[in-house]
Motif scaffolding. Structure first.
Motif, mmCIF file in Angstrom:
data_model
loop_
_atom_site.group_PDB
_atom_site.id
_atom_site.type_symbol
_atom_site.label_atom_id
_atom_site.label_comp_id
_atom_site.label_asym_id
_atom_site.label_seq_id
_atom_site.Cartn_x
_atom_site.Cartn_y
_atom_site.Cartn_z
ATOM 1 N N SER A 17 20.240 31.531 28.986
ATOM 2 C CA SER A 17 20.197 31.631 30.445
ATOM 3 C C SER A 17 21.590 31.490 31.037
ATOM 4 C CB SER A 17 19.301 30.529 31.024
ATOM 5 O OG SER A 17 17.975 30.647 30.573
ATOM 6 N N ARG A 19 23.316 31.267 35.306
ATOM 7 C CA ARG A 19 23.097 31.355 36.744
ATOM 8 C C ARG A 19 24.371 31.834 37.409
ATOM 9 N NH1 ARG A 19 21.528 26.758 41.251
ATOM 10 N NH2 ARG A 19 23.715 26.169 40.917
ATOM 11 N N TYR A 60 13.021 43.260 43.004
ATOM 12 C CA TYR A 60 13.628 43.215 41.680
ATOM 13 C C TYR A 60 13.520 44.570 40.993
ATOM 14 C CZ TYR A 60 13.413 38.127 42.146
ATOM 15 O OH TYR A 60 13.571 36.836 42.578
ATOM 16 N N ILE A 64 14.232 43.706 34.849
ATOM 17 C CA ILE A 64 14.487 42.259 34.823
ATOM 18 C C ILE A 64 13.357 41.453 35.440
ATOM 19 C CG2 ILE A 64 16.983 42.521 34.708
ATOM 20 C CD1 ILE A 64 15.279 41.541 37.980
ATOM 21 N N ARG A 67 12.135 37.779 34.506
ATOM 22 C CA ARG A 67 13.205 37.063 33.795
ATOM 23 C C ARG A 67 14.286 36.564 34.742
ATOM 24 N NH1 ARG A 67 16.342 39.731 30.345
ATOM 25 N NH2 ARG A 67 16.069 41.787 31.306
ATOM 26 N N PHE A 68 14.571 37.311 35.783
ATOM 27 C CA PHE A 68 15.619 36.951 36.730
ATOM 28 C C PHE A 68 14.988 36.532 38.056
ATOM 29 C CE2 PHE A 68 19.217 39.926 35.034
ATOM 30 C CZ PHE A 68 19.019 39.424 33.768
ATOM 31 N N MET A 83 19.232 33.880 35.584
ATOM 32 C CA MET A 83 18.892 34.854 34.545
ATOM 33 C C MET A 83 18.411 34.118 33.308
ATOM 34 S SD MET A 83 22.071 37.531 35.028
ATOM 35 C CE MET A 83 23.264 36.396 34.366
ATOM 36 N N LEU A 86 17.702 36.191 28.401
ATOM 37 C CA LEU A 86 18.680 37.282 28.420
ATOM 38 C C LEU A 86 18.632 38.111 27.142
ATOM 39 C CD1 LEU A 86 21.553 35.375 30.178
ATOM 40 C CD2 LEU A 86 20.652 37.589 30.916
ATOM 41 N N ASP A 90 21.303 43.320 28.809
ATOM 42 C CA ASP A 90 21.689 42.771 30.108
ATOM 43 C C ASP A 90 23.207 42.650 30.236
ATOM 44 O OD1 ASP A 90 18.903 40.546 29.851
ATOM 45 O OD2 ASP A 90 19.030 42.360 31.074
ATOM 46 N N TYR A 94 28.371 41.995 36.694
ATOM 47 C CA TYR A 94 27.405 41.755 37.766
ATOM 48 C C TYR A 94 28.144 41.602 39.092
ATOM 49 C CZ TYR A 94 23.554 41.333 34.516
ATOM 50 O OH TYR A 94 22.591 41.608 33.573
#
Length: 124
Positions: A17, A19, A60, A64, A67-68, A83, A86, A90, A94
Motif C-alpha cells: 500500500s 498513500r 473511480y 482500480i 483497491r484505491f 492505494m 498494488l 499500477d 501519479y
C-alpha cells in the motif's frame, strides 16, 4: 489556476500500500473538484479517481475500483489517494489535478491545474 504538490510516491512490492497526498501552494482547495491521474511509460495519461469539493461524491476508474480510495480533508487543505493491493501494472507517475466544476469529473480536459507528479513503482 492553483499550484499543486504531490507527495507519498515510492517503491513498493505487489500487494502493498501507499498513500499519496496533494496540497496546494498558497491557496485553498475548498472549492475545487480534485482528481488523480496516472501515466505509465509509453502510455497516455489516464483517469484514476475524482472527488467533488464537498467530499460527498467520487468516481473511480474500473481498473482500480475496490483497491484505491480518494478522500479529502478540507481543514488540512489536502487530498489523498489511498492505494491498496498494488499491482505492477499500477506503476506510473501519479498526478494530482484540480478544476472548478461542481461534480467529480473523469474528463482530463476539465482539469486546468496540475501537479508535477510523483512516481509509484510496484515490483512483482
Amino acid at each position: 489556476q492553483v499550484q499543486l504538490v504531490e507527495s507519498g510516491g515510492g517503491l513498493v512490492q505487489a500487494g502493498g500500500s501507499l498513500r499519496l497526498s496533494c496540497a496546494p501552494s498558497g491557496r485553498t482547495l475548498t472549492r475545487y473538484t480534485m482528481g488523480w491521474f496516472r501515466q505509465a511509460p509509453g502510455k497516455e495519461r489516464e483517469f484514476v479517481a475524482a472527488i467533488d469539493w464537498s467530499g460527498t461524491s467520487n468516481r473511480y476508474a474500473d481498473s482500480i475500483l475496490g483497491r484505491f480510495t480518494i478522500s479529502r480533508d478540507n481543514a488540512k487543505n489536502t487530498v489523498y489517494l489511498q492505494m491498496n493491493s498494488l499491482k505492477p501494472e499500477d506503476t506510473a507517475v501519479y498526478y494530482c489535478a484540480a478544476n472548478t466544476m461542481s461534480y467529480a469529473t473523469m474528463r482530463i480536459e476539465d482539469y486546468g491545474s496540475w501537479g508535477q507528479g510523483t512516481q509509484v513503482t510496484v515490483s512483482a
